[in-house]
Motif scaffolding. Sequence first.
Motif, PDB file in Angstrom:
ATOM      1  N   VAL A   1    -119.916  65.528  -2.278  1.00  0.00           N
ATOM      2  CA  VAL A   1    -120.228  65.118  -0.910  1.00  0.00           C
ATOM      3  C   VAL A   1    -120.131  66.358  -0.031  1.00  0.00           C
ATOM      4  N   GLY A   2    -120.667  66.258   1.163  1.00  0.00           N
ATOM      5  CA  GLY A   2    -120.593  67.381   2.085  1.00  0.00           C
ATOM      6  C   GLY A   2    -119.176  67.597   2.587  1.00  0.00           C
ATOM      7  N   VAL A   3    -118.887  68.835   2.924  1.00  0.00           N
ATOM      8  CA  VAL A   3    -117.570  69.172   3.460  1.00  0.00           C
ATOM      9  C   VAL A   3    -117.291  68.370   4.728  1.00  0.00           C
ATOM     10  N   ALA A   4    -118.304  68.213   5.575  1.00  0.00           N
ATOM     11  CA  ALA A   4    -118.116  67.448   6.817  1.00  0.00           C
ATOM     12  C   ALA A   4    -117.746  65.998   6.516  1.00  0.00           C
ATOM     13  N   THR A   5    -118.272  65.458   5.429  1.00  0.00           N
ATOM     14  CA  THR A   5    -117.938  64.079   5.036  1.00  0.00           C
ATOM     15  C   THR A   5    -116.450  63.974   4.710  1.00  0.00           C
ATOM     16  N   VAL A   6    -115.934  64.942   3.978  1.00  0.00           N
ATOM     17  CA  VAL A   6    -114.512  64.926   3.635  1.00  0.00           C
ATOM     18  C   VAL A   6    -113.675  65.011   4.908  1.00  0.00           C
ATOM     19  N   TYR A   7    -114.010  65.966   5.780  1.00  0.00           N
ATOM     20  CA  TYR A   7    -113.238  66.159   7.013  1.00  0.00           C
ATOM     21  C   TYR A   7    -113.351  64.964   7.961  1.00  0.00           C
ATOM     22  N   ARG A   8    -114.455  64.238   7.907  1.00  0.00           N
ATOM     23  CA  ARG A   8    -114.607  63.056   8.750  1.00  0.00           C
ATOM     24  C   ARG A   8    -113.616  61.967   8.308  1.00  0.00           C
ATOM     25  N   HIS A   9    -113.432  61.845   7.003  1.00  0.00           N
ATOM     26  CA  HIS A   9    -112.496  60.836   6.484  1.00  0.00           C
ATOM     27  C   HIS A   9    -111.046  61.329   6.508  1.00  0.00           C
ATOM     28  N   PHE A  10    -110.859  62.617   6.192  1.00  0.00           N
ATOM     29  CA  PHE A  10    -109.515  63.190   6.065  1.00  0.00           C
ATOM     30  C   PHE A  10    -109.507  64.549   6.746  1.00  0.00           C
ATOM     31  N   PRO A  11    -109.084  64.600   8.002  1.00  0.00           N
ATOM     32  CA  PRO A  11    -109.155  65.856   8.758  1.00  0.00           C
ATOM     33  C   PRO A  11    -108.264  66.974   8.214  1.00  0.00           C
ATOM     34  N   THR A  12    -107.253  66.621   7.418  1.00  0.00           N
ATOM     35  CA  THR A  12    -106.351  67.620   6.839  1.00  0.00           C
ATOM     36  C   THR A  12    -106.026  67.227   5.399  1.00  0.00           C
ATOM     37  N   PRO A  13    -105.614  68.198   4.589  1.00  0.00           N
ATOM     38  CA  PRO A  13    -105.165  67.851   3.239  1.00  0.00           C
ATOM     39  C   PRO A  13    -103.981  66.879   3.268  1.00  0.00           C
ATOM     40  N   GLU A  14    -103.132  67.010   4.286  1.00  0.00           N
ATOM     41  CA  GLU A  14    -101.969  66.107   4.401  1.00  0.00           C
ATOM     42  C   GLU A  14    -102.414  64.658   4.597  1.00  0.00           C
ATOM     43  N   ALA A  15    -103.482  64.460   5.355  1.00  0.00           N
ATOM     44  CA  ALA A  15    -103.988  63.097   5.566  1.00  0.00           C
ATOM     45  C   ALA A  15    -104.464  62.498   4.248  1.00  0.00           C
ATOM     46  N   LEU A  16    -105.140  63.295   3.443  1.00  0.00           N
ATOM     47  CA  LEU A  16    -105.576  62.809   2.129  1.00  0.00           C
ATOM     48  C   LEU A  16    -104.370  62.545   1.236  1.00  0.00           C
ATOM     49  N   MET A  17    -103.407  63.457   1.214  1.00  0.00           N
ATOM     50  CA  MET A  17    -102.211  63.279   0.394  1.00  0.00           C
ATOM     51  C   MET A  17    -101.461  62.007   0.801  1.00  0.00           C
ATOM     52  N   GLU A  18    -101.321  61.781   2.087  1.00  0.00           N
ATOM     53  CA  GLU A  18    -100.614  60.586   2.558  1.00  0.00           C
ATOM     54  C   GLU A  18    -101.385  59.321   2.197  1.00  0.00           C
ATOM     55  N   THR A  19    -102.704  59.392   2.231  1.00  0.00           N
ATOM     56  CA  THR A  19    -103.522  58.250   1.820  1.00  0.00           C
ATOM     57  C   THR A  19    -103.295  57.948   0.343  1.00  0.00           C
ATOM     58  N   LEU A  20    -103.204  58.990  -0.461  1.00  0.00           N
ATOM     59  CA  LEU A  20    -102.951  58.808  -1.889  1.00  0.00           C
ATOM     60  C   LEU A  20    -101.572  58.192  -2.138  1.00  0.00           C
ATOM     61  N   ALA A  21    -100.595  58.550  -1.322  1.00  0.00           N
ATOM     62  CA  ALA A  21     -99.231  58.061  -1.502  1.00  0.00           C
ATOM     63  C   ALA A  21     -99.015  56.651  -0.960  1.00  0.00           C
ATOM     64  N   THR A  22     -99.888  56.189  -0.080  1.00  0.00           N
ATOM     65  CA  THR A  22     -99.665  54.912   0.606  1.00  0.00           C
ATOM     66  C   THR A  22     -99.429  53.728  -0.329  1.00  0.00           C
ATOM     67  N   PRO A  23    -100.251  53.491  -1.354  1.00  0.00           N
ATOM     68  CA  PRO A  23     -99.967  52.328  -2.218  1.00  0.00           C
ATOM     69  C   PRO A  23     -98.592  52.396  -2.875  1.00  0.00           C
ATOM     70  N   GLY A  24     -98.187  53.572  -3.308  1.00  0.00           N
ATOM     71  CA  GLY A  24     -96.867  53.716  -3.915  1.00  0.00           C
ATOM     72  C   GLY A  24     -95.740  53.497  -2.925  1.00  0.00           C
TER      73      GLY A  24
END
Length: 188
Positions: free
Chosen positions: A42-65
């Motif tokens: 996917v485009g880089v802008a697509t990633v940043y639109r969903h997850f503005p920082t690596p921490e936001a993605l990491m926290e999203t990954l941790a949420t179910p746990g």
Amino acid sequence: MSPAPMRKDAARNRQRIVDVGRQLVNDGAPLQLNDVARLAEVGVATVYRHFPTPEALMETLATPGLEALVARAERALTEDEPWQALADFLDTTLEAQLTDPAISIVRAAPHHVLPRTTELATTLDSLAGELLDRAHAAGTVRTVVTWDDLRPLMCGAAYAATVHADGQETRLASGRRYLSVMLHGLRR
């Protein structure tokens, strides 16, 4: 007012990003959003639109746990034996830290970027504190021990098991051995 539902293509792209992020974290690779975009195709802008920082993605990954740990702590508070409820909860927490690297990373972070993560961490700490308070009241845990003591010790046990053991089963066995030593020291 709730946000508008996500378009199907946007939801599909978000899921691809999450899947790639999960794989990178499980492999012990750094979460670089440009790499995530490339691997998710996917485009880089697509990633940043969903997850503005690596921490936001990491926290999203941790949420179910984290949600599962909150639910486990809530169940533990309904159990009759305070010591066993605390010990079992700590065992579940250790297993989660050793099987989902995102949980350890997010729990060790000094602050969070997503409100949901802050809410879950605060709730988890509060419930764990209640479990410890119940064990204190029952006279089964040394009164000098606080949740502020136990939380970093749990992170330390998970870290030590990760560093000193190869393979998930060996890490779990080592982590449980470290937890057993820690519990022995806590018990009155």
